[in-house]
Every structure is written in C-alpha cells, then in structure tokens.
Design a protein around this motif. Structure first.
Motif: not given
Length: 138
Positions: A118-129
């Motif tokens: 759940s915590i790592l899921d937050l990185n997806e939007s930063l990667y897309m950015l």
C-alpha cells in the motif's frame, strides 16, 4: 496568497491526523483550506494546493472506514504530497519526485509486510510525473 502561505496553514491541519481522536473542528478546517487554495493566483500552485487537500480528504476518508492510518502510511502520504508539488522547474520537480520515491521506498521497507504494498503504491503517480516531465518524452 501564494503556495508557501497555503502550506503554512495546511501543514498543522495535516499534522492533526496523527492524533488518536480527530477534533470536531477538522471538517471546518478542510473547508477553510479549500477557500484559501482558491485564492492562489498561480495556476500550478493552486493545483498543488488542491492536490494537497485531496490527499488530506483521502486520509480522512480512509481513516473513517477502518482502522486508523499507521504512522508509516501518514509519513509516506506527507512525503508523496511534497514530492508531487507543481512548483519549480521540470528538473527540480523530477529531482523532488525521485527523492520522494526513494523516501517512500525506505518507509515501505521498514513497514510491516501487510502495509508495504500500500505504501509503495504511492510511488506510481510520482513515477508517472517523472515520465511526463522528462524532456526526451515530449
């Protein structure tokens, strides 16, 4: 109002989410933050403020549906919010997002196994950015 002034008002409200019991005035504070965000002249900064408020509302909604949000998740959400801010040059924003991803990864690594994904899921939007901001992708 500028984004820095908004964050000076936002951060103490976000910090309240760490409390065992949320104060009854919190919904009014969120409404006030929305009003303040609307007064930010710079469109990218206003979007950052609106994203901050959306994160705050997500945390409130998530906390009301089940067990309280863990300190690790709260810190990851705080870092995510700062790492995805719309201010600065593309290079500065990429660097901030990459640093945020690394910090979130460290938090996930130290978190209980049930919370890591759940915590790592937050990185997806930063990667897309990051992908959107990279000069060779335009």
């Amino acid at each position: 109002m500028d984004y820095g002034q908004f964050r000076a008002e936002y951060d103490p409200v976000f910090d309240i989410l760490d409390a065992e019991k949320l104060p009854p005035w919190l919904p009014g504070a969120v409404t006030r933050l929305k009003e303040l965000a609307a007064t930010i002249d710079d469109p990218p900064a206003r979007r950052s403020a609106e994203n901050d408020i959306a994160s705050l509302e997500d945390v409130l909604a998530e906390g009301s549906d089940g067990p309280p949000i863990s300190p690790a998740m709260m810190e990851a959400i705080r870092i995510h919010s700062e790492a995805g801010a719309n201010h600065g040059t593309p290079a500065e924003r990429i660097a901030r997002a990459e640093a945020g991803m690394a910090a979130i990864g460290g938090i996930a690594e130290a978190a209980p196994p049930t919370e890591q994904a759940s915590i790592l899921d937050l990185n997806e939007s930063l990667y897309m950015l990051i992908l959107a901001l990279e000069p060779d992708r335009r």
